[in-house]
Enzyme design. Structure first.
Site, PDB file in Angstrom:
ATOM      1  N   PHE A 141     -37.580  -3.587   0.008  1.00  0.00           N
ATOM      2  CA  PHE A 141     -38.770  -4.430   0.118  1.00  0.00           C
ATOM      3  C   PHE A 141     -39.602  -3.960   1.297  1.00  0.00           C
ATOM      4  O   PHE A 141     -39.087  -3.822   2.404  1.00  0.00           O
ATOM      5  CB  PHE A 141     -38.385  -5.900   0.306  1.00  0.00           C
ATOM      6  CG  PHE A 141     -39.585  -6.806   0.350  1.00  0.00           C
ATOM      7  CD1 PHE A 141     -40.219  -7.196  -0.819  1.00  0.00           C
ATOM      8  CD2 PHE A 141     -40.095  -7.249   1.563  1.00  0.00           C
ATOM      9  CE1 PHE A 141     -41.350  -8.014  -0.779  1.00  0.00           C
ATOM     10  CE2 PHE A 141     -41.225  -8.067   1.611  1.00  0.00           C
ATOM     11  CZ  PHE A 141     -41.842  -8.452   0.433  1.00  0.00           C
ATOM     12  N   ASP A 226     -38.206   1.077   8.058  1.00  0.00           N
ATOM     13  CA  ASP A 226     -38.840  -0.231   8.003  1.00  0.00           C
ATOM     14  C   ASP A 226     -37.894  -1.216   8.682  1.00  0.00           C
ATOM     15  O   ASP A 226     -36.903  -1.649   8.098  1.00  0.00           O
ATOM     16  CB  ASP A 226     -39.095  -0.626   6.538  1.00  0.00           C
ATOM     17  CG  ASP A 226     -39.719  -2.011   6.415  1.00  0.00           C
ATOM     18  OD1 ASP A 226     -39.703  -2.765   7.408  1.00  0.00           O
ATOM     19  OD2 ASP A 226     -40.213  -2.342   5.320  1.00  0.00           O
ATOM     20  N   LYS A 255     -42.389  -9.403  11.708  1.00  0.00           N
ATOM     21  CA  LYS A 255     -41.576 -10.625  11.742  1.00  0.00           C
ATOM     22  C   LYS A 255     -41.274 -11.099  13.177  1.00  0.00           C
ATOM     23  O   LYS A 255     -42.143 -11.681  13.792  1.00  0.00           O
ATOM     24  CB  LYS A 255     -40.306 -10.449  10.902  1.00  0.00           C
ATOM     25  CG  LYS A 255     -40.633 -10.342   9.396  1.00  0.00           C
ATOM     26  CD  LYS A 255     -39.494 -10.758   8.500  1.00  0.00           C
ATOM     27  CE  LYS A 255     -39.959 -10.987   7.076  1.00  0.00           C
ATOM     28  NZ  LYS A 255     -39.786  -9.836   6.185  1.00  0.00           N
TER      29      LYS A 255
HETATM   30  C1  LIG Z   1     -40.861  -9.190   5.347  1.00  0.00           C
HETATM   31  C2  LIG Z   1     -40.791  -7.732   5.192  1.00  0.00           C
HETATM   32  C3  LIG Z   1     -41.940  -6.952   4.988  1.00  0.00           C
HETATM   33  C4  LIG Z   1     -43.312  -7.573   4.789  1.00  0.00           C
HETATM   34  O1  LIG Z   1     -43.764  -8.242   5.922  1.00  0.00           O
HETATM   35  P1  LIG Z   1     -45.037  -9.218   5.787  1.00  0.00           P
HETATM   36  O2  LIG Z   1     -45.268  -9.665   7.198  1.00  0.00           O
HETATM   37  O3  LIG Z   1     -44.657 -10.305   4.844  1.00  0.00           O
HETATM   38  O4  LIG Z   1     -46.150  -8.412   5.265  1.00  0.00           O
HETATM   39  C5  LIG Z   1     -41.825  -5.582   4.947  1.00  0.00           C
HETATM   40  N1  LIG Z   1     -40.619  -4.996   5.063  1.00  0.00           N
HETATM   41  C6  LIG Z   1     -39.490  -5.700   5.264  1.00  0.00           C
HETATM   42  C7  LIG Z   1     -38.197  -4.980   5.418  1.00  0.00           C
HETATM   43  C8  LIG Z   1     -39.530  -7.094   5.313  1.00  0.00           C
HETATM   44  O5  LIG Z   1     -38.410  -7.785   5.463  1.00  0.00           O
END
Ligand SMILES: *Cc1c(COP(=O)(O)O)cnc(C)c1O
Length: 406
Positions: A141, A226, A255
Site C-alpha cells: 500500500f 515506504d 503518518k
Molecule cells: C498510510 C500509508 C500511505 C498513505 O498515506 P496517506 O497519508 O494516507 O496519503 C502510504 N504508504 C503507507 C505504507 C501507508 O501506510
C-alpha cells in the site's frame, strides 16, 4: 470568539458526506493521551492512534506548545519563501538518518508521489528514457492517488479508474527469486515497505531486504522504502531500515511524523536530489511552518533512547497478552510485527471477520484497527501508559470473550 455552532450527528454523515468511508457509530470529540471521549461522554482507549499517526497520543504538551507558539507567529508562506521551522526540521531529519536532502509534503501519498517521480526522473536522466520501470510488491500500500494506487499492489484500489500508470510490475513480497527475475536495466526503482502495514503487518525478511539492496546496486535501480507507517519510532527504531541495517536511496515518511498534523517528507541523498532541480516538482503547503514546528518538536521527543526503548517494552506487554488471548479463545493464530505496529492474524474460523472484532471492541470502549479482513492491528501512541495498555487489553478480552462464546 467564534460563532456558536449547531449540533451534528453520525446520521448526517450518510446524508452529506461522499460515501467512500464507513465510520464507526460514535463521533470522537476530545482526546487526552491514549483516551478519547465521544459525543455522549463515553471514554474509549485508543489502540488505533489515528492509524499509526498519533505517535504521542492526543494533546501531548510538547506538541501543544510547539503548535501554539508557531500559531502565534506564522502559519503558511508557500515555497516562494523558505521558513525556519522547515529548515530546523530538515536539519534534524538529515542528522538522524542516511539522508542529505529533504522534500516536505502533507501526506504519505504525496511523499510517495515525490519519491516515484524522483525515481522516474532519475531513470530518465541517466538512461535517456529507457529506464522507467518501477517494481513493487503484491499487497503493498502506497497511498490513494492514481500513481500511488498503480504502484500499490492491491488491485481493488487501482481498478475502475481508467488506464493506470504504466511501467509498473508487481512481485510477491519476500520472494527474492521473483524480484531477481523481474529486475532489469529498465528498472528505475524497487519500492518496498519494510513492514507491510495495510497488507497485514508483515515484516520483510532480512535476507530479502539485503537481496533487494544488492540487486538494486547491481542493476543501477533505486531502492525506495515506504516508511509512512513503519517510521518515526514505530518499530522501536527511528526508522525500520535502521533495524535491518539496510539503507535505501529514498525514504518516505508521513503518518506519525506530524503526530496528528498533516505532514510528510521524502528523504534522499545529495546525488539523487539533484535530479529534482528548480521547477521539476512542488507543493503549495509542503513544509509549511505550522506543520514543521510540530514535526520538529515531535522528533525531539521521539528520537530519544527513553521513547524508542519504551516502544520495545510496550511491544512485549502487548505480545504476551495477545498470545495468551489467542490461545485462550482460539481467535488469533499468532502475533507479529515490530514495536508498536502489531498484527494479530485471525485464526481459520475467524478469517474475513476483522470488522466484527472491531465493532465488538468499540462496544467495549476500545479503538483498534484491522489490516485487511484477516488481521487485527494495533498502532497506539508510542508513549501509551502501561495502565492504558492493560485496561485496553482487558476491554479487548471482554470483546473477544463475548463474540467467541456467542
Ligand atoms: C498510510 C500509508 C500511505 C498513505 O498515506 P496517506 O497519508 O494516507 O496519503 C502510504 N504508504 C503507507 C505504507 C501507508 O501506510
Amino acid at each position: 470568539m467564534s460563532a456558536p455552532q449547531f449540533s451534528v450527528q453520525r446520521t448526517d454523515f450518510d446524508q452529506i458526506m461522499v460515501p467512500n468511508y464507513a465510520p464507526a457509530a460514535f463521533i470522537p470529540v476530545r482526546g487526552e493521551g491514549s483516551r478519547i471521549w465521544d459525543q455522549a461522554g463515553r471514554e474509549l482507549i485508543d489502540f488505533s492512534g489515528g492509524i499509526a499517526v498519533n505517535a504521542l497520543g492526543h494533546g501531548h504538551p510538547a506538541l501543544m506548545q510547539a503548535l501554539m507558539e508557531q500559531a502565534n507567529k506564522l502559519w503558511h508562506v508557500s515555497n516562494i519563501y523558505t521558513n525556519e521551522p522547515a529548515l530546523r526540521m530538515a536539519r534534524k531529519l538529515v542528522d538522524a538518518t542516511f539522508a542529505d536532502r529533504v522534500f516536505f509534503a502533507n501526506s504519505g501519498a504525496e511523499a510517495n508521489e515525490a519519491a516515484f517521480k524522483l525515481a522516474r526522473r532519475y531513470g530518465h536522466d541517466v538512461s535517456g528514457g529507457s529506464r522507467y520501470e518501477i517494481i513493487a510488491a503484491t499487497n503493498s500500500f502506497h497511498g490513494r492517488t492514481l500513481f500511488t494506487v498503480s504502484v500499490g499492489g492491491q488491485p481493488k484500489y487501482s481498478e475502475g479508474f481508467g488506464p493506470k500508470i504504466e511501467g509498473i510490475t508487481h512481485v510477491p513480497y519476500n520472494d527474492l527469486d521473483a524480484l531477481k527475475a523481474a529486475i532489469s536495466e529498465k528498472t528505475c526503482a524497487v519500492v518496498l515497505e519494510p513492514i507491510q502495514g495495510e497488507g497485514g503487518v508483515l515484516p520483510c525478511d532480512q535476507a530479502y531486504l539485503q537481496g533487494a539492496r544488492d540487486l538494486c546496486d547491481q542493476y543501477g535501480a533505486l531502492l525506495v522504502f515506504d516508511e509512512v507507517q513503519s517510521g518515526v519510532g514505530r518499530t522501536g527504531h527511528l526508522y525500520a531500515y535502521m533495524h535491518y541495517g539496510i539503507t535505501p536511496d529514498v525514504l518516505t515518511t508521513a503518518k506519525s511524523i506530524g503526530g496528528g498534523f498533516p505532514l510528510a517528507a521524502m528523504l534522499t541523498t545529495d546525488k539523487l536530489a539533484a535530479h529534482l532541480s528548480v521547477g521539476t516538482h512542488g507543493s503549495t503547503y509542503g513544509g509549511n511552518p505550522l506543520g514543521c514546528a510540530i514535526g520538529s518538536a515531535l522528533l525531539d521527543v521521539v528520537n530519544t533512547p527513553e521513547v524508542l526503548e519504551g516502544v520495545k517494552t510496550r511491544h512485549n506487554r502487548f505480545r504476551t497478552a495477545l498470545e495468551a488471548m489467542g490461545s485462550k479463545y482460539g481467535i488469533f493464530s499468532g502475533v507479529r510485527g515490530m514495536g508498536l505496529l502489531i498484527g494479530a492474524p485471525l485464526s481459520e474460523p475467524w478469517k474475513g471477520r476483522a470488522k466484527e472484532v472491531l465493532t465488538a471492541a468499540n462496544e467495549e470502549s476500545l479503538m483498534v484497527l484491522q489490516a485487511g479482513p484477516d488481521v487485527i492491528r494495533f498502532a497506539p501512541s508510542l508513549v501509551i501508559s502501561e495502565a492504558d495498555i492493560d485496561e485496553g487489553l482487558a476491554r479487548l478480552e471482554r470483546a473477544v470473550a463475548r463474540i467467541t462464546q456467542a
